[in-house]
Design a protein around this motif. Structure first.
Motif, PDB file in Angstrom:
ATOM      1  N   ASP A 139      -8.184  -0.439  -6.347  1.00 33.04           N
ATOM      2  CA  ASP A 139      -9.228   0.477  -6.531  1.00 33.04           C
ATOM      3  C   ASP A 139      -8.766   1.840  -6.327  1.00 33.04           C
ATOM      4  OD1 ASP A 139     -11.272  -1.349  -6.986  1.00 33.04           O
ATOM      5  OD2 ASP A 139     -11.718  -1.575  -4.874  1.00 33.04           O
ATOM      6  N   ALA A 140      -7.733   1.984  -5.381  1.00 30.92           N
ATOM      7  CA  ALA A 140      -7.218   3.292  -5.213  1.00 30.92           C
ATOM      8  C   ALA A 140      -6.347   3.835  -6.304  1.00 30.92           C
ATOM      9  CB  ALA A 140      -6.098   3.120  -4.050  1.00 30.92           C
TER      10      ALA A 140
ATOM     11  N   SER B  57      -4.584  -2.340  -3.696  1.00 27.22           N
ATOM     12  CA  SER B  57      -4.537  -1.031  -3.652  1.00 27.22           C
ATOM     13  C   SER B  57      -5.116  -0.606  -5.460  1.00 27.22           C
ATOM     14  CB  SER B  57      -3.134  -0.289  -3.778  1.00 27.22           C
ATOM     15  OG  SER B  57      -2.966  -0.476  -2.333  1.00 27.22           O
TER      16      SER B  57
ATOM     17  N   GLN C  36     -15.051   2.090   2.138  1.00 29.27           N
ATOM     18  CA  GLN C  36     -13.558   1.889   1.833  1.00 29.27           C
ATOM     19  C   GLN C  36     -12.941   1.985   3.246  1.00 29.27           C
ATOM     20  OE1 GLN C  36     -11.009   4.365   1.698  1.00 29.27           O
ATOM     21  NE2 GLN C  36      -9.435   2.863   1.692  1.00 29.27           N
TER      22      GLN C  36
ATOM     23  N   ASN D  67       0.813  -1.280  -0.004  1.00 28.64           N
ATOM     24  CA  ASN D  67      -0.003   0.005   0.095  1.00 28.64           C
ATOM     25  C   ASN D  67       0.847   1.389  -0.096  1.00 28.64           C
ATOM     26  OD1 ASN D  67      -2.256  -1.147  -0.054  1.00 28.64           O
ATOM     27  ND2 ASN D  67      -2.333  -1.735   2.339  1.00 28.64           N
TER      28      ASN D  67
ATOM     29  N   ASP E 158      -9.431   5.027  -8.899  1.00 27.27           N
ATOM     30  CA  ASP E 158     -10.105   6.325  -8.442  1.00 27.27           C
ATOM     31  C   ASP E 158      -8.790   7.326  -8.700  1.00 27.27           C
ATOM     32  OD1 ASP E 158     -11.938   4.843  -7.839  1.00 27.27           O
ATOM     33  OD2 ASP E 158     -11.704   4.587  -5.682  1.00 27.27           O
TER      34      ASP E 158
ATOM     35  N   THR F  78     -12.577   4.570  -3.218  1.00 20.89           N
ATOM     36  CA  THR F  78     -11.634   5.375  -2.469  1.00 20.89           C
ATOM     37  C   THR F  78     -12.262   6.591  -1.584  1.00 20.89           C
ATOM     38  OG1 THR F  78      -9.795   4.649  -3.791  1.00 20.89           O
ATOM     39  CG2 THR F  78      -9.379   6.279  -1.783  1.00 20.89           C
TER      40      THR F  78
END
Length: 574
Positions: free
Chosen positions: A121-122, A119, A507, A98, A125, A502
């Motif tokens: 999705d982060a 990570s 989340q 992360n 986003d 996120t």
């Protein structure tokens, strides 16, 4: 899986394919090579556009540690380079994934190809991945064919596909050896105690206690009754057990009722309390590894290969490096055997994964990559997705790593089995780097051969050495998964791959729960037994302040969406 389940699956795949058909330069050049041949004229023309140039791209793989390498340094990678004009410098994760991905997001600087693991999705986003829809439609017919039944699952709320996951199911094949979660016990322990078969959690720890009491040391070092993997994002190897013990598959941090489809977290449920209370009891008996919450992933694997550990719970794919090392040990009693342990008799275990599709994590092409390089990379990935390439990645080269019977059935000789299980050979050939992570199918090839050799009966029957046969005979089974129940159908499986935006409450729940468990689980497990209830209530008080209902709602909507897609496909197939 019986014939009805197979028929349901084939209908689902066929229908989805019909529905989908209706809807429908910054690179580093380092040399030259000849272009290879493809099975389609389109692929031939496109791949031959390399003009003999070699293009090297950076690929960061956050899925786990490994040796950083250029793909062309492997047999498979060199073949693919000659056929596509592309290779990759692979960098593996060191430390906290992360944190590493967070640095990329903050700087806006990414490798051309990225597997961001949890990570993902982060990165999406943050705009770190490019949409792949047009690239797939224009340049990736093989990926479109392989993932055809699952393309709708791969789309995010905005309708875009950003990543290509590894593992598109094409039928269920029960493995001969466990690939998923199980409760492992050292074979030497089983032999000494006359081959006990634990069915419940109490049975399992009774075996550990009996052996450890009689053998407080192994090879001059203190015996470790039970260890656990808690490092970084792999903490789920400790927190998922209540789910499994209660008879649920690995849907992540939630349970899904198969009748009502109701979704609920279990971190605050009696199942989790029961699990932690057992570990508290195990710790008080001196059987729990005191370094379980401080050791890193490599130290955990090393501890297992040391021979000092009596038992542990983990997923075979996650602890495979250690188990493969032990398999090559001359003393086969140092290896481990897994059991489908549940809380109590009468609970049907669900450790074998049902047919499903995980839309995340996977690999994606990042922003900042030029359009020309985007096309080269997607063509490379499409080359990997070709059936003949898939067979290279899973079976290898005919006459070297496998053979073909006159009737078209694939098999391996005993010598080939031994060679393809050797870690050094697997690294050099490229199995270790290409077998997973890239575009990949599982299940059955169109010709009926299993995608994965260990699932091919002709291979499975020869894979067992004398040590394996001793334990198979002792337990009255023909394969090591015979002790495990067949998986029930779950059209939503796995629920854990649900995209979560996120910064949303859902989340935040994931992050806050992870922080809470890592902080409170050690206090609960290491507490004096008389203080367990107090520690559990303190944990529960904090848990109830988390936005878990928002998390449940997001997963609930995802489960219902997947089931709806499956039902529509089934209706279309009738």
């Amino acid at each position: 899986m019986d014939w009805k389940k197979n028929a349901w699956l084939l209908s689902l795949l066929s229908a989805l394919l019909l529905v989908l058909a209706a809807c429908s330069d910054d690179s580093k050049e380092t040399g030259s090579t000849d272009s290879g041949n493809d099975t389609t004229e389109e692929s031939d023309n496109e791949e031959n556009e390399s003009n003999g140039e070699i293009h090297t791209y950076d690929f960061f793989d956050g899925s786990g540690p490994g040796e950083d390498i250029n793909t062309s340094e492997t047999t498979l990678g060199k073949m693919f380079e000659e056929e596509t004009g592309v290779n990759f410098d692979i960098e593996h994760i060191v430390g906290d994934v992360n944190q590493k991905i967070g640095t990329m997001i903050a700087s806006g600087e990414y490798p051309e190809l990225l597997n961001a693991e949890q990570s993902t999705d982060a990165v999406i986003d943050a705009g770190g991945f490019i949409p792949l829809n047009d690239l797939l439609e224009e340049h990736a017919p093989n990926i479109m064919e392989m993932y055809g039944p699952y393309l709708e699952f791969m789309k995010r709320d905005d309708g875009n596909i950003y990543i290509i996951p590894s593992g598109a199911s094409h039928g269920f094949v029960k493995p001969a050896n466990l690939e998923q979660g199980g409760w492992w016990i050292k074979r030497d322990v089983l032999r000494e105690l006359d081959y006990p078969q634990p069915e419940t959690l109490d049975d399992y720890f009774d075996i550990i206690a009996e052996y450890t009491e009689a053998n407080p040391q192994i090879d001059g070092a203190n015996t470790i009754g039970f260890t656990a993997l808690t490092h970084d994002w792999r903490f789920f190897a400790l927190s998922n057990q209540p789910n499994h013990l209660a008879g649920y598959p690995n849907d992540g941090g939630i349970m899904v009722d198969t009748e009502t489809l109701d979704v609920s977290v279990y971190g605050n449920k009696p199942e989790t309390e029961r699990w932690l209370e057992k570990l508290n009891e195990v710790n008080a008996a001196g059987l729990f590894d005191q370094e379980a919450f401080t050791q890193n992933y490599d130290e955990y694997l090393a501890k297992i290969t040391s021979g000092r550990v009596v038992g542990f719970f983990d997923y075979r794919w996650q602890v495979g490096q250690a188990l493969d090392t032990l398999y090559q040990d001359e003393d086969f009693y140092n290896d481990y055997m897994a059991f489908p342990v549940v809380f109590e008799e009468g609970i049907k275990d669900q450790y074998l994964d049902p047919v499903g599709f995980a839309a995340s994590p996977g690999m994606g092409i990042t922003t900042g990559t030029s359009e020309e390089d985007q096309v080269r990379i997607i063509k490379y990935l499409d080359h990997i997705a070709k059936e003949e390439t898939q067979k290279l990645v899973t079976w290898g080269v005919e006459g070297e790593t496998y053979e073909i019977e006159d009737d078209g059935r694939y098999y391996r000789t005993e010598e080939q089995i031994a060679e393809t299980r050797n870690t050094e050979f697997r690294d050099e050939f490229g199995f270790s780097y290409f077998e997973w992570g890239w575009p990949r199918m599982n299940g059955l090839y169109p010709d009926g051969n299993a995608v994965e050799p260990p699932k091919q009966p002709e291979v499975a029957t020869l894979m067992y050495d004398e040590g394996d046969k001793e334990f198979l005979e002792a337990y009255g089974i023909e394969t090591f998964t015979e002790l495990f129940s067949e998986p029930d159908e779950r059209p939503w499986f796995p629920a854990w791959d649900t995209p979560i935006e996120t910064g949303t409450p859902a989340q935040l729940y994931e992050q806050q729960l992870d922080d809470l468990m890592k902080r409170k689980y050690p206090e609960i497990i290491f507490a004096d037994p008389g203080e367990f209830s107090t520690q559990w209530e303190a944990y529960l008080d904090e848990f109830e302040g988390l936005p878990y209902e928002e998390y449940e709602q997001v997963i609930q909507e995802s489960v219902e969406r997947k089931v709806e897609i499956a039902e529509k496909a089934a209706e279309a197939a009738e």
